[in-house]
Design a protein around this motif. Structure first.
Motif, PDB file in Angstrom:
ATOM      1  N   HIS A   6      17.313  27.267  -6.527  1.00  0.00           N
ATOM      2  CA  HIS A   6      17.934  28.395  -7.215  1.00  0.00           C
ATOM      3  C   HIS A   6      17.765  29.682  -6.414  1.00  0.00           C
ATOM      4  N   ARG A   7      18.869  30.168  -5.868  1.00  0.00           N
ATOM      5  CA  ARG A   7      18.858  31.322  -4.948  1.00  0.00           C
ATOM      6  C   ARG A   7      17.995  31.012  -3.724  1.00  0.00           C
ATOM      7  N   GLY A   8      17.958  29.753  -3.356  1.00  0.00           N
ATOM      8  CA  GLY A   8      17.097  29.293  -2.277  1.00  0.00           C
ATOM      9  C   GLY A   8      15.705  28.990  -2.814  1.00  0.00           C
ATOM     10  N   ALA A   9      14.753  28.821  -1.913  1.00  0.00           N
ATOM     11  CA  ALA A   9      13.361  28.612  -2.328  1.00  0.00           C
ATOM     12  C   ALA A   9      12.794  29.970  -2.718  1.00  0.00           C
ATOM     13  N   PHE A  25      15.781  23.912   2.422  1.00  0.00           N
ATOM     14  CA  PHE A  25      16.134  22.665   3.089  1.00  0.00           C
ATOM     15  C   PHE A  25      14.945  22.066   3.830  1.00  0.00           C
ATOM     16  N   SER A  26      14.054  22.908   4.349  1.00  0.00           N
ATOM     17  CA  SER A  26      12.848  22.376   4.989  1.00  0.00           C
ATOM     18  C   SER A  26      11.937  21.730   3.956  1.00  0.00           C
ATOM     19  N   VAL A  90      23.673  25.466   5.913  1.00  0.00           N
ATOM     20  CA  VAL A  90      23.611  24.274   5.063  1.00  0.00           C
ATOM     21  C   VAL A  90      23.844  23.031   5.920  1.00  0.00           C
ATOM     22  N   PRO A  91      22.867  22.122   5.973  1.00  0.00           N
ATOM     23  CA  PRO A  91      23.027  20.921   6.806  1.00  0.00           C
ATOM     24  C   PRO A  91      24.082  19.967   6.251  1.00  0.00           C
TER      25      PRO A  91
END
Length: 242
Positions: A6-9, A25-26, A90-91
C-alpha cells in the motif's frame, strides 16, 4: 492471497516514492498500490490534495507548478514520482493498482497510461485501476475495456456487487472495517475478486486468507509475506500427517 504494498512498503520508507516501491519488491510483494493525480504536466504519484503532510510545504498539489513539485523533499530525499517513473521500477510479472485521486480529461489520462505502460515491463493483465469515483471508472472502461477495474468502496452496500456489475469490474476493493465473511463469499460467488485494504495485523491477514480473499493492501508487505509463508507451511504439515 496476493500481497499489494500500500503506497509501497510505506511502513519502512516514505509513501508513494520510488524508494518505497523498490523496497516493496525487494520484500517480495506481489504488487504495489499507488495514488495518482492528473496534473497539467502529466500524471503524478501522490496521495494528498495539499502538500503539508508529505512535503512540509503550503499549497495545493494541483495549484503548484511541476517545476516546483520536482524540488520538494517528501522524505529521505525522495521526490514526487511521475507515473512513468513508478511503472519503470515494477518488475516483469508483478502487479500494480493505480488508484485515481484526480481526473479531468479521461481520454488524455487513458492515452498517458497506455504510453507509460508501453515503456514499462508490465503486462496490461497485471494492471488494476481503482477509484472511489465510479463515474471515472465507467468512463475509463468505455474507452479502454481491456483494463481491469477495481470498484473501490468503504461501505458494505445492500447490493455489494452492484457497482462491480455496472462497471464490468475485475474486483471489489473494500475497506477492512466494512468487510465480513458473508461479503467475501457473496462477491466471490458472483464472479468478482475481492481485495481488502488496509491490512497490517497478522490476525486480520490470517482471517482474510481463511475467507478466501484474492488479495490485501498492506503497509507491511514483508510481514504479510511471512504470515502467508507460515500459513502455507502449517497447511503442508497438516497435509503430510494426513
Amino acid at each position: 492471497m496476493r500481497i499489494y504494498a500500500h503506497r509501497g512498503a510505506s511502513k519502512d520508507a516514505p509513501e508513494n516514492t520510488l524508494k518505497a516501491f523498490c523496497l516493496a519488491f525487494s520484500q517480495h510483494a506481489d504488487g504495489i498500490e499507488f495514488d495518482v493525480y492528473q496534473h497539467e504536466n502529466g500524471i503524478i504519484v501522490f496521495h494528498d490534495r495539499t502538500l503539508r503532510r508529505r512535503a512540509n510545504a503550503e499549497g495545493y498539489l494541483l495549484e503548484t507548478p511541476w517545476s516546483t513539485l520536482q524540488t520538494l523533499d517528501i522524505g529521505d530525499g525522495e521526490r514526487i514520482p511521475t507515473l512513468n517513473e513508478t511503472l519503470g521500477v515494477v518488475p516483469t510479472n508483478k502487479w500494480c493498482n493505480i488508484e485515481i485521486k484526480h481526473l479531468v480529461d479521461v481520454k488524455r489520462w487513458v492515452n498517458d497510461v497506455k504510453a507509460a505502460l508501453s515503456q514499462s515491463q508490465i503486462a496490461i493483465e497485471h494492471v488494476l485501476v481503482s477509484s472511489f469515483n465510479h463515474h471515472w471508472l465507467k468512463a475509463i472502461t468505455d474507452l479502454w475495456p481491456e483494463v481491469k477495474i477495481g470498484a473501490l468502496s468503504a461501505s458494505y452496500e445492500l447490493d455489494c456487487t452492484a457497482s462491480a456489475k455496472a462497471l464490468n469490474a475485475y474486483s471489489v476493493n473494500i475497506a477492512l472495517d466494512a468487510v465480513d465473511k458473508t461479503f467475501v463469499q457473496t462477491v466471490l460467488s458472483e464472479g468478482f475478486n475481492v481485495y481488502v485494504y488496509t491490512v497490517d495485523e497478522p490476525k486480520d491477514m490470517e482471517m482474510l486468507a481463511q475467507w478466501g480473499v484474492t488479495g490485501i493492501f498492506t503497509n507491511v508487505p514483508e510481514l504479510a509475506k511471512r504470515v502467508m509463508a507460515k500459513r502455507a507451511s502449517a497447511k503442508d504439515a497438516v497435509s503430510d500427517k494426513s
